[in-house]
Motif scaffolding. Structure first.
Motif, PDB file in Angstrom:
ATOM      1  N   SER A 113      56.392  37.770  21.486  1.00  0.00           N
ATOM      2  CA  SER A 113      56.459  39.104  22.103  1.00  0.00           C
ATOM      3  C   SER A 113      55.254  39.306  23.017  1.00  0.00           C
ATOM      4  O   SER A 113      54.128  38.981  22.647  1.00  0.00           O
ATOM      5  N   PHE A 114      55.512  39.886  24.192  1.00  0.00           N
ATOM      6  CA  PHE A 114      54.458  40.086  25.182  1.00  0.00           C
ATOM      7  C   PHE A 114      53.440  41.118  24.712  1.00  0.00           C
ATOM      8  O   PHE A 114      53.796  42.196  24.250  1.00  0.00           O
ATOM      9  N   LYS A 115      52.167  40.752  24.793  1.00  0.00           N
ATOM     10  CA  LYS A 115      51.076  41.711  24.526  1.00  0.00           C
ATOM     11  C   LYS A 115      50.249  41.838  25.799  1.00  0.00           C
ATOM     12  O   LYS A 115      49.711  40.845  26.286  1.00  0.00           O
ATOM     13  N   TYR A 116      50.139  43.062  26.300  1.00  0.00           N
ATOM     14  CA  TYR A 116      49.418  43.281  27.550  1.00  0.00           C
ATOM     15  C   TYR A 116      47.927  43.329  27.299  1.00  0.00           C
ATOM     16  O   TYR A 116      47.463  44.049  26.412  1.00  0.00           O
ATOM     17  N   ARG A 117      47.182  42.551  28.062  1.00  0.00           N
ATOM     18  CA  ARG A 117      45.717  42.641  28.007  1.00  0.00           C
ATOM     19  C   ARG A 117      45.275  43.524  29.157  1.00  0.00           C
ATOM     20  O   ARG A 117      45.323  43.118  30.316  1.00  0.00           O
ATOM     21  N   ASP A 118      44.852  44.734  28.841  1.00  0.00           N
ATOM     22  CA  ASP A 118      44.464  45.679  29.893  1.00  0.00           C
ATOM     23  C   ASP A 118      43.201  45.203  30.592  1.00  0.00           C
ATOM     24  O   ASP A 118      42.157  45.047  29.975  1.00  0.00           O
ATOM     25  N   LYS A 119      43.324  44.930  31.911  1.00  0.00           N
ATOM     26  CA  LYS A 119      42.170  44.455  32.668  1.00  0.00           C
ATOM     27  C   LYS A 119      41.443  45.608  33.356  1.00  0.00           C
ATOM     28  O   LYS A 119      40.567  45.398  34.192  1.00  0.00           O
ATOM     29  N   GLY A 120      41.866  46.837  33.062  1.00  0.00           N
ATOM     30  CA  GLY A 120      41.193  47.982  33.662  1.00  0.00           C
ATOM     31  C   GLY A 120      41.744  48.307  35.034  1.00  0.00           C
ATOM     32  O   GLY A 120      42.724  47.716  35.492  1.00  0.00           O
ATOM     33  N   SER A 121      41.095  49.264  35.696  1.00  0.00           N
ATOM     34  CA  SER A 121      41.563  49.726  37.002  1.00  0.00           C
ATOM     35  C   SER A 121      40.405  49.712  37.984  1.00  0.00           C
ATOM     36  O   SER A 121      39.273  49.996  37.615  1.00  0.00           O
ATOM     37  N   MET A 122      40.739  49.409  39.219  1.00  0.00           N
ATOM     38  CA  MET A 122      39.723  49.393  40.269  1.00  0.00           C
ATOM     39  C   MET A 122      40.296  50.025  41.523  1.00  0.00           C
ATOM     40  O   MET A 122      41.471  49.829  41.829  1.00  0.00           O
ATOM     41  N   ALA A 123      39.460  50.758  42.239  1.00  0.00           N
ATOM     42  CA  ALA A 123      39.859  51.217  43.568  1.00  0.00           C
ATOM     43  C   ALA A 123      38.614  51.238  44.426  1.00  0.00           C
ATOM     44  O   ALA A 123      37.552  51.692  43.993  1.00  0.00           O
ATOM     45  N   THR A 124      38.738  50.721  45.643  1.00  0.00           N
ATOM     46  CA  THR A 124      37.573  50.712  46.532  1.00  0.00           C
ATOM     47  C   THR A 124      37.713  51.871  47.509  1.00  0.00           C
ATOM     48  O   THR A 124      38.815  52.273  47.866  1.00  0.00           O
TER      49      THR A 124
END
Lengths: 414, 414
Positions: free
Chosen positions: A324-335
């Motif tokens: 089963s897929f487990k999402y690894r949250d890599k966070g969010s970025m915006a420049t």
């Protein structure tokens, strides 16, 4: 199978649109990638439909038999049925969109210098971005920097043509008044960057305001015409350049069942509920993540799901149980601009130069191909040190609608 | 006044056409150049006509008064009235041309992999260049290198789709047979590179043959159709990609008198015989150089004449006598491929690696802008070390005419 012959690195599209990068630098030829994989082959074409009963994919009339199918056809700009959006708005989902925005900005400035009609000039110099998500915010920041650093150098002076009948082009060097160049970001909610914390959003809002970007909150678009954005509040913005970043909808070959947002629901193993031979990964996949929401439609989801689906296919072939897929949250970025970005990962929130450095590093890392990385890094270094955006080359001059020109019908954003 | 917003470095156009350089790297924004010159201003538009009596230039309907006019509008592809050239041939005079050739080459290879018709496949994989001058030869060399170094890596295998009715896309990885990819250079005379010595031409011919380019001498084109090049000898080459580099004609605003080749005759001071306030420089100028011939239509002529005309205008304003233009012959250069070029200056003739190094240095030197130089140098180094041409990004897929597709009408080469 892809309708383009290249893989597109969408997170940098806004930099092509804002004349910072050459288009091919964020595109990598599929065949160059497959050179390393002798057992893979590529077919360029549009995937029109799937017949799951006969296990056949139809590509522009050519039937292709499959044992397993992995669908990752992503999303396109969604207009939510609002009148005029498909006809008049520019999207920002592919290279063509990005180059059309670049050409439109440059064409607008050139025509603004030539018209004797002040109302038309103001509409030419007003750029409206609808949607305060990361795409809208990053584009607004880039346009804000063009306004601040490029316009005064490329169009100095602020002398406009004579408004007398048959207006004469001035002998004095003509130029634009910076005050006439408006960048307006229209957002339905009361803040930008919904996926970020309030403090990151406020930092971003202040940075954009500082660049001269107008933030219009609580405003809902009801119609776009060839020369205006109409809002529910009754306000109307005269503009020839409305850019739509307010939503996407899934694009999938006919024959697959879709749920909300045009996405395709899968089991946690990432294949269809009804058919374990058809996998869906990326923006198109709808699998619950938390609180009734699906995984975010961002690059880390697509990278993780694509790889995960391939491994599940291999496990089945080897007779192993699927996972089963487990999402690894890599966070969010915006420049946002020079040395300005917001980055969040769990409770870690960074802003300014450190966030911007992290953004640069991550985007360079995920860009495919040594040459593209070197070229993009070169362009970034150039822009950083010169405050310039070098790719101000107008590929196709845009003819804006006017009583003399028949209104053109731009390609729909789909 | 220019119809584009950029200065185009034409000598490297063939490298954009052959996927070695990104288009904006050989284009430099006019406004970026003018930042240094506060007393100059730029108007983007097409110069439609000149009224020398009232000293007025007409730019898309806008009259602009002048004291002195310097015309340098250059040349466009000439079809010499041959049927089908304007409709079906690709030229190589502007960025649009170059990107169209790039897209056409990539589209042809992709479709060749998909068709089940061997006759159509052969026409798709046959690329014909008409004209053995420097442009035709440089492009032929670049295509020859793509054939030798790129095709075997991007399309390995040589498995074609099944020719049975309703042909099936093969399960084995499909690829192209190198022997099916033909590059044919058609030349009326009995040699290429007319402006060079016989020994340089023979070196170039041998190099091209070595790359697999077919040289067809003594063949005159009589007609181009949507799928063939027809020769006076009765031979016919089935191709969807005829490229025309066999001649140019001057482009000038209406109202100026032209002589042969659409060029404009001037006195040795570079202004019109009839009007000392109108100067003509570059490819468009017709001034006798030696033995009844005008100056060659090459970059050194344009650079020298442009500067000379400006100085003569200044001399007149200062009340000094005008001078007569003396051409400083900078010699001729043509590049053929990796470490291969020919360079001639007077009696000095160099070939191979030294000529190629000189070619690189001169072209980098004259390319405008530090950023463009760095980017082009980076691309060259990448291609040199990897034997690759990285910009294999298809911007717009070309739909080749077929019984099912209505024949498209490509833009005329003018």
């Amino acid at each position: 199978v892809d309708r383009n012959n290249y893989h597109l690195f969408q997170p940098l599209l806004y930099q092509v649109a804002s004349a910072g990068l050459e288009a091919p630098q964020i595109a990598f030829p599929v065949r160059a990638f497959l050179r390393k994989h002798k057992n893979a082959s590529f077919l360029m074409g549009n995937a029109d439909g799937v017949d799951t009963a006969s296990k056949t994919l139809l590509v522009e009339g050519k039937p292709i038999a499959y044992d397993y199918l992995l669908v990752g056809s992503g999303t396109r700009t969604a207009d939510f049925g609002l009148p005029g959006v498909a006809q008049h708005c520019l999207g920002l989902k592919d290279l063509d969109d990005a180059m059309r925005i670049r050409d439109r900005l440059l064409s607008a400035c050139e025509e603004a210098l030539q018209t004797t009609d002040p109302i038309r000039r103001q509409a030419l110099l007003t750029f409206v971005i609808v949607g305060g998500g990361p795409t809208g915010v990053e584009l607004a920041g880039a346009l804000g920097e063009i306004r601040r650093h490029i316009i005064p150098r490329d169009y100095p002076g602020g002398v406009y043509p004579n408004a007398a009948p048959g207006g004469v082009y001035p002998n004095a060097a003509p130029g634009l008044n910076l005050g006439d160049v408006r960048i307006i970001l229209v957002e339905t909610g009361d803040r930008i960057l919904d996926a970020f914390s309030g403090s990151s959003a406020r930092y971003a809002e202040n940075f954009l305001k500082h660049l001269g970007v107008e933030l219009w909150f609580g405003e809902r678009v009801v119609e776009i015409t060839e020369s205006a954005v109409k809002l529910k509040s009754g306000k109307e913005i005269a503009t020839f350049t409305p850019i739509w970043t307010a939503g996407v909808t899934g694009v999938s070959p006919a024959g697959l069942p879709t749920v909300k947002g045009g996405r395709i629901a899968t089991v946690p193993g990432l294949h269809l509920v009804s058919d374990p031979s058809v996998y869906v990964a990326g923006d198109l996949n709808w699998l619950e993540w938390k609180e009734g929401r699906a995984h975010p439609q961002v690059a880390p989801t697509a990278i993780q799901q694509g790889s995960f689906a391939a491994h599940n296919i291999l496990r089945e072939l080897r007779g192993q149980e699927k996972l089963s897929f487990k999402y690894r949250d890599k966070g969010s970025m915006a420049t946002l601009g020079r040395a300005a970005a917001v980055t969040e990962l769990g409770n870690l929130r960074i802003k300014g130069f450190p966030a911007w450095s992290a953004w640069l590093a991550v985007h360079l890392y995920y860009l495919v191909g040594f040459r593209n990385r070197a070229m993009v890094l070169g362009n970034w270094a150039y822009s950083y040190f010169t405050y310039d955006r070098a790719v101000r080359v107008m590929h196709t001059r845009h003819v804006f609608p006017s009583p003399e020109n028949k209104p053109e019908t731009p390609k729909a954003t789909s």
